[in-house]
Design a protein around this motif. Structure first.
Motif: not given
Length: 500
Positions: A29-39, A90-98
């Motif tokens: 989840v943290l990796a998803d959030a970090e990538h989203a913040a950067a991109s 991102v829909p379906g991502s670990a961040l979305d599920a959390e």
């Protein structure tokens, strides 16, 4: 009303564990959030020329909304920027599920348990001052009465110019020097409140009981009413949610926040309570109109408002696809309403925004939104229930802790409801609300109560009515005179004499 808890070794972490509150975010989840913040990609429409400001409790970092109000002839243009959370998740991502597992942000006195990782909710997605952010921008034109004349909603890049807090904004209005960006907030707010009265909205507006920090190692239990600017600011959010519901109903797809009409039995009971408490209920007046007329500084009127809570039972989320639902209204607001203004803190708002963006633009609603909507009501009900349990447990534990060494003491309190054998009282000091045993407790009146139980582990506080000594007499008899000293029902001593 406040009371400092000396030392305050209250274990809120244990409370979170007991309530199975989600803990830290896992690495995916943290990796998803970090990538989203950067991109994240900023929208092409540029609204950074609008001098938005945010108004939140002091110290907030998860800033969902930024506001600007411009006068437009004898009307107004409300520009309301909402954090565009869908640009980061991102829909379906670990961040979305959390986020679906959590549902909403939970607030404890010592920590905030966020819906999204802080790297998003308190940084990259938050509408912090001086930062260009993606937003869902509502432009709502109001006429001179505050009625909606036109609505536009779309994505845009925005930049807040200042982070304000409620107390500071209230002081600025009181001093006659309001911030230029929201100089018209009071005018818009009062007009919207007048329209709410015309809709017979049911506004309970009860004082909020909460636990707040008070220096190192201490906490304060408070009972506070919202500042006027808080009510005006809330009207902007309600206005936006009503516009969102209108878009959904016209478009034939949506997710409404609904509250059914008051049960007739609850209205009848409230009418009886008004009579018992000496509150005027004009012929034909709606319950919301009567509530709007009461004096919230009068204990009897506060007791009346407590009775009115029963009017707003059965809240929920109502999805529809095609024909509007049979019950589409939020009876507390007096109109259809949808959640769209707090996506950093509440899951459903991300979906409400996406629905409105698509319907307003005349484009297809994204498949990921359609797939998720049917399950959202149950997910949000579960999240709301957990938040209610957490709020209540925090206050109950704090009340028990601050009273733990005072069992047997007497306190002044106001009775706010009662049946034949017991009721609920609110102490004058500290700001404790608890059950009280005693027959025929006088609702709306001040009485003396005695603390019977203050169990920190069980989070239980209980009082009983403290009756004064009815009669205690010392009699001296002599051949010529009888003198008696006794206590009356108020506990005051007096003497009487009689010739023999």
């Amino acid at each position: 009303m406040t009371h400092r808890i000396a030392g305050a070794p209250l274990d809120f972490a244990a409370l979170r564990s007991e309530l199975e509150v989600p803990g830290d975010f896992d690495s995916a989840v943290l990796a998803d959030a970090e990538h989203a913040a950067a991109s994240v990609r900023l929208p092409d429409p540029d609204a950074t020329d609008i001098p938005f400001v945010t108004i939140d409790p002091a110290g907030s970092r998860d800033l969902d909304q930024a506001l600007h109000i411009a006068r437009d002839g004898d009307g107004f243009v409300v520009s309301y920027a909402i954090a565009d959370v869908a640009s980061f998740v991102v829909p379906g991502s670990a961040l979305d599920a959390e986020t679906h597992r959590r549902g909403e942000t939970l607030y404890f006195p010592d920590v905030r348990v966020p819906l999204h990782p802080p790297g998003l909710s308190e940084a990259a997605a938050s509408l912090l001052p001086g930062q260009i952010r993606p937003a869902v921008l509502w432009r709502i034109t109001l006429d001179a009465t505050g009625e909606v004349a036109a609505v536009d909603v779309g994505r845009a890049r925005v930049r807040s110019t200042a982070q304000l807090d409620y107390a500071g904004v209230q002081r600025s209005f009181d001093a006659g020097t309001p911030p230029a960006s929201v100089e018209a907030l009071v005018d818009v707010g009062t007009r919207r409140l007048a329209l709410a009265r015309a809709r017979h909205a049911i506004d309970l507006d009860l004082p909020e009981q909460s636990v707040e920090p008070d220096g190192p190692g201490g906490w304060t239990l408070t009972l506070r009413s919202p500042l006027p600017v808080e009510r005006y600011n809330a009207e902007i959010s309600l206005l936006t949610g009503m516009c969102a519901a209108s878009i959904m109903l016209r478009g034939g797809f949506g997710l409404l926040r609904t509250v059914p009409p008051p049960d007739p039995g609850a209205v009848q009971a409230l009418h009886r309570a008004a009579g018992a408490l000496g509150i005027d209920w004009p012929e034909g007046a709606a319950p919301g109109d009567v509530l709007d007329s009461v004096d919230r500084a009068d204990p009897r009127h506060v007791a009346f408002i407590e009775h009115a809570v029963a009017l707003l039972r059965g809240s929920g989320y109502t999805p529809f696809d095609g024909a509007p639902p049979a019950q589409a209204r939020h009876s507390g607001i007096g109109a259809p309403y949808a959640h769209v203004t707090a996506p950093l803190r509440r899951l459903v708002d991300r979906y409400g925004s996406e629905i409105c963006l698509a319907l307003h633009a005349g484009t297809a609603i994204p498949d990921w939104v359609r797939r998720a909507v049917p399950a959202l009501p149950a997910q949000m009900q579960q999240a709301d229930h957990r938040a209610h349990l957490a709020d209540r447990a925090v206050v109950d534990a704090t009340e028990a802790w601050l009273l733990r060494d005072r069992v047997g003491e007497r306190f002044d309190a106001v009775v706010i409801d009662a049946d034949e054998r017991a009721g609920t009282v609110v102490l004058d000091e500290p700001a404790v609300r608890a059950r009280c045993t005693g027959p025929d407790l006088p609702v709306g009146e001040r009485i003396r109560v005695r603390l019977v139980t203050a169990d920190v582990e069980q989070r239980d506080v209980h009082f009983e009515r403290a009756w004064p000594t009815r009669v205690s007499a010392r009699v001296v008899v002599n051949p010529a005179r009888i003198t008696a000293t006794r206590a009356d029902k108020t506990g005051q001593w007096y003497s009487c004499s009689a010739a023999g």
